[in-house]
Design an enzyme around this catalytic site. Structure first.
Site, PDB file in Angstrom:
ATOM      1  CD  GLU A 187     -11.272   2.086   2.081  1.00 16.14           C
ATOM      2  OE1 GLU A 187     -12.466   1.819   2.265  1.00 16.14           O
ATOM      3  OE2 GLU A 187     -10.350   1.319   2.363  1.00 16.14           O
ATOM      4  CG  ASP A 241      -9.430   5.256  -2.570  1.00 11.53           C
ATOM      5  OD1 ASP A 241      -9.774   4.076  -2.354  1.00 11.53           O
ATOM      6  OD2 ASP A 241     -10.231   6.143  -2.924  1.00 11.53           O
ATOM      7  CD  GLU A 310      -4.873   1.469   4.957  1.00 11.37           C
ATOM      8  OE1 GLU A 310      -5.487   0.416   4.712  1.00 11.37           O
ATOM      9  OE2 GLU A 310      -5.452   2.560   5.140  1.00 11.37           O
TER      10      GLU A 310
HETATM   11  C1  XIL Z   1      -9.042  -2.593   8.808  1.00  7.81           C
HETATM   12  C2  XIL Z   1      -8.453  -3.107  10.125  1.00  7.81           C
HETATM   13  O1  XIL Z   1      -7.154  -3.589   9.894  1.00  7.81           O
HETATM   14  C3  XIL Z   1      -9.311  -4.209  10.688  1.00  7.81           C
HETATM   15  O2  XIL Z   1      -8.836  -4.618  11.963  1.00  7.81           O
HETATM   16  C4  XIL Z   1     -10.739  -3.732  10.826  1.00  7.81           C
HETATM   17  O3  XIL Z   1     -11.565  -4.791  11.227  1.00  7.81           O
HETATM   18  C5  XIL Z   1     -11.227  -3.169   9.504  1.00  7.81           C
HETATM   19  O4  XIL Z   1     -10.360  -2.186   9.028  1.00  7.81           O
HETATM   20  N1  XIL Z   1      -8.369   0.080   4.470  1.00  7.81           N
HETATM   21  C6  XIL Z   1      -8.263   0.942   5.526  1.00  7.81           C
HETATM   22  C7  XIL Z   1      -8.067   0.386   6.907  1.00  7.81           C
HETATM   23  O5  XIL Z   1      -8.179   2.160   5.327  1.00  7.81           O
HETATM   24  O6  XIL Z   1      -8.602   1.224   7.869  1.00  7.81           O
HETATM   25  C8  XIL Z   1      -8.636  -1.004   7.029  1.00  7.81           C
HETATM   26  O7  XIL Z   1      -8.291  -1.514   8.336  1.00  7.81           O
HETATM   27  C9  XIL Z   1      -8.113  -1.883   5.917  1.00  7.81           C
HETATM   28  C10 XIL Z   1      -8.486  -1.337   4.570  1.00  7.81           C
END
Ligand code: XIL
Length: 759
Positions: A187, A241, A310
């Site tokens: 990010e 990202d 993700e």
């Molecule tokens: C999130 C987790 O899923 C949550 O449990 C935590 O509270 C916050 O982080 N982008 C990312 C991840 O790169 O690491 C994030 O994960 C979600 C957004």
């Protein structure tokens, strides 16, 4: 079998709640989860997964690994997820427990207990392990950025770099040779432009800055990749990202950043697209364009790969929506969208552009979206439900034909009569295209971008079909159902040429203009018909290569009306005719404005604005001129956010491509009542001219919006006008001329039209 209940405890209050002016792009969430924490509690409920259904790991084995982000408790063999996840998935990543705050909470004190267990779990179960994440601005302990002698002062550049190096090399070094890919930086792109800086919660850029003096402040990214490479040259090093697939601006910035770094010799192996999307947007075709665009980096690094890191697909459209029930219809809509997106993934894997797809959670019982972007709003973004049972989304990507029903997409089409002829009628530019891209046979071949219009007697179709293998058998079928069980299928062949159907060859396919009779159908605003499209693509030897449909993917493209999509007859497209003329931009209403047509911002988007603005337009070769007379007795610009000040927004889509994400010609110009400028997209601040004047009952705003190309008479461009009404530092009302969705800041899909009159 039993399961432990996961209690998600958000320690900090969720500050965002409703994010005004933000659609689904997850901005500003870092403060939310920086301090969130997952805890385990007692066994409360038993559930079991389906042991005899197909698995994701086998279904996609010819294409990519299918991974899962998981909570640390799931690694324990007593937890049902331990078995469920390894049954379905063949790659895995730590949801939280390998982030900097988990691995090195205190400087020099590393905690690898969970990460070690996780590695063992992956190794024992033949799952590829991902590492997430090394450099991030969130879920990282404060000490990283502090001066050890005085924590109120920032760490020096040298100290931060040495801490970064120690962290990366300790972590990556420990798992050398074991991790398939590492998210080296996470990010780093800003949500407005450039790299994320202090105002968006990241200190990396401001502390490290431009070390080598080449004029770029991205050196922290470069160092992170070099440190990681030194520790393990064989793992794939990824820049990860969010929102890249939904924003062309962010995508282009990612492309140029990585290109520049690759050219400098920085070891970057791929881009991770987080892909936290919604079932409403972005479209599969946007995702495809994004992957193909970024894959051009293969010209610099031939092994360069895109990974989906993700993935989850929220059932919500924006953060103002409140909790909704997960109905069968929602599940089917989500399934239909997952199907199209996985069709794209498969195609991109075959092109060697994509090699991994990871879901952010194995089932809906473990999704961060239950608390983001709205706390306690239950979501259902994954392939398995809260009881680990396969949802329609699972079946749509694993075996779509096993399903009884397809979601029936609904599309509004506007009322106007285009001429079918050798050239394409300009009227087509007043409507937005939709995609026919759900494969029922094959994984790549022909898809189409289609527009539809209606009048009292006919349905009109304009279809741009991609098809690079020419065969006489290539054809497109259109199904129309009149609502009384009567189906009609019209077949248009690649060579068809009649009064009512014209087909022209294009560089990469063919274009169809068709007039299809709507016999026995009452064509009136508000009525609807069943509709579907199927594209059969043959190879040059005449063998069927692919079939793609608009809606019904469950019946193998037999075009059954009960599973077709639906077209709703809407009003005429919104259109204003602008006269030619050049006013002086001074906040005075010159006589020339008296010849202009007046329109009103009559569509209510948010709140309740008592008086609508009157808007007049004129044009010349270089500018679109706009005069707004806004009635508002209480002018306010006390908010720091420009969109929450009393202001007018002018949207221009010069080529009227009506793109879902802003194209290079799409701009949002915002001018407040004291003539301050802001905006987004292709806004040209240098050429913009404007003047404002506060009146007894509001304000006058006069603006000259620059065209990118010399404008010509009779062109139809996309435009819209929006009034933001502010009180006490908050936006309390929004009205627009055309787009009632409030999303024109991010999409041109619903914009109105302006005809440049030659008089
Ligand atoms: C999130 C987790 O899923 C949550 O449990 C935590 O509270 C916050 O982080 N982008 C990312 C991840 O790169 O690491 C994030 O994960 C979600 C957004």
């Amino acid at each position: 079998m039993v399961n432990k209940k996961i209690v998600l405890k958000l320690i900090s209050a969720i500050t965002m709640g409703v994010i005004a002016n933000v659609m689904y792009i997850p901005v500003n969430y870092n403060s939310v989860y920086a301090s969130s924490k997952i805890e385990q509690s007692e066994v409360v409920q038993s559930k079991d997964y389906q042991h005899n259904i197909p698995t994701l790991r086998n279904t996609f084995s010819d294409y990519f690994e299918v991974g899962v982000g998981l909570s640390e408790g799931f690694i324990e063999s007593s937890d049902i997820h331990h078995d469920f996840l390894k049954y379905q998935y063949n790659a895995a990543v730590a949801g939280n427990f390998m982030k900097p705050d988990a691995l090195q909470p205190v400087e020099g004190t590393f905690n690898f207990t969970n990460a070690d267990k996780f590695l063992k779990y992956c190794e024992e179960n033949n799952m590829k392990m991902r590492g997430h994440t090394l450099l991030w601005h969130s879920q990282i302990p404060q000490w990283f950025f502090e001066d050890p002698t005085d924590p109120s002062k920032p760490a020096s550049r040298e100290l931060l770099l040495s801490r970064l190096k120690t962290h990366i090399q300790t972590v990556v070094g420990r798992y050398k040779g074991k991790v398939d890919s590492w998210d080296v930086v996470n990010e780093v792109l800003s949500d407005s432009n450039g790299l994320r800086g202090d105002s968006e919660g990241s200190k990396w850029k401001s502390i490290i800055g431009d070390v080598d003096g080449d004029g770029y402040d991205s050196d922290y990214i470069e160092y992170a990749f070099r440190y990681a490479y030194e520790a393990d040259p064989d793992t794939k090093l990824i820049i990860n990202d969010y929102g890249i697939e939904g924003s062309n601006r962010k995508r282009d910035e990612m492309y140029s950043l990585v290109k520049r770094l690759l050219e400098k010799g920085v070891p970057i192996d791929g881009i991770g697209l987080q892909m936290h999307i919604s079932m409403y947007s972005p479209s599969a075709q946007q995702i495809k364009e994004c992957i193909e665009n970024l894959s051009q980096l293969k010209t610099i690094n031939p092994d360069f790969k895109i990974q989906v890191t993700e993935l989850d697909m929220s059932i919500y459209n924006n953060s103002s929506e409140t909790t909704k029930e997960v109905t069968q219809n929602i599940l089917l809509q989500q399934a239909s969208q997952y199907k199209k997106i996985f069709d794209v993934f498969k195609e991109e894997a075959k092109k060697d552009n994509l090699d991994l797809v990871v879901f952010w959670g194995g089932a809906d019982d473990d999704t961060w979206l239950d608390n983001f972007p709205v706390k306690d709003r239950m979501d259902a973004p994954l392939l398995f439900d809260r009881n680990l049972q396969a949802k329609p989304a699972f079946w749509s990507i694993v075996n779509p034909k096993s399903q009884d029903r397809a979601y029936r997409q609904k599309l509004n089409i506007v009322n106007t009569t285009p001429v079918i002829g050798t050239s394409v009628d300009k009227k087509w530019s007043m409507t937005t295209a939709f995609d026919v891209d759900s494969y029922v046979y094959g994984t790549s071949g022909s898809t189409a971008s289609v527009k539809a219009l209606w009048d009292a007697n006919n349905l009109y179709i304009l279809a741009d079909v991609n098809d690079s293998t020419i065969s006489n058998k290539d054809n497109v079928k259109f199904l129309i159902n009149n609502g009384y069980g009567e189906d009609k299928v019209f077949i248009v062949n690649r060579n068809t040429d009649t009064e009512t159907v014209k087909v022209t060859s294009e560089d990469n396919g063919y274009k169809i203009q068709a007039k299809l009779p709507l016999d026995n159908i009452s064509c009136a605003v508000g009525n609807k018909i069943g509709f579907d499209i199927k594209i059969d693509n043959y190879d040059s030897n005449g063998a069927l290569n692919s079939s793609a449909v608009w809606n019904d993917y469950v019946d193998n493209g037999k075009l059954k009306s009960e599973n077709s999509g639906i077209l709703l007859f809407d009003k005429s497209p919104k259109l204003v005719e602008a006269k030619k003329g050049t006013p002086s931009i001074d906040g005075n209403i010159d006589d020339i404005w008296n010849t202009a047509n007046t329109i009103k911002t009559e569509v209510n988007v948010q709140g309740n604005i008592a008086d609508n603005a009157d808007i007049r337009t004129l044009w010349d070769e270089n500018y679109l001129y706009v005069l707004c007379e806004v009635s508002d007795s209480n002018l306010d610009k006390s908010s720091v956010n420009a969109h929450e000040q009393d202001s007018v927004e002018i949207f221009l889509d010069e080529n009227n491509a009506r793109a879902s994400a802003y194209d290079s010609d799409d701009a949002q110009y915002r001018i407040n009542y004291s003539n301050d400028h802001s905006g987004a997209g292709a806004i040209n601040y240098d050429l913009l001219k404007s003047a404002s004047k506060v009146t007894s009952n509001g304000y006058i705003l006069e603006a000259a919006i620059p065209f990118k190309n010399i404008a010509k008479a009779n062109e139809i461009m996309g435009v819209d006008f929006q009034i933001n009404d502010a009180e006490n530092g908050q936006r309390v009302g929004v009205n627009s001329w055309c787009d009632g969705t409030g999303l024109t800041w991010s999409t041109m899909n619903n914009i109105g039209n302006i005809l440049l009159d030659d008089k």
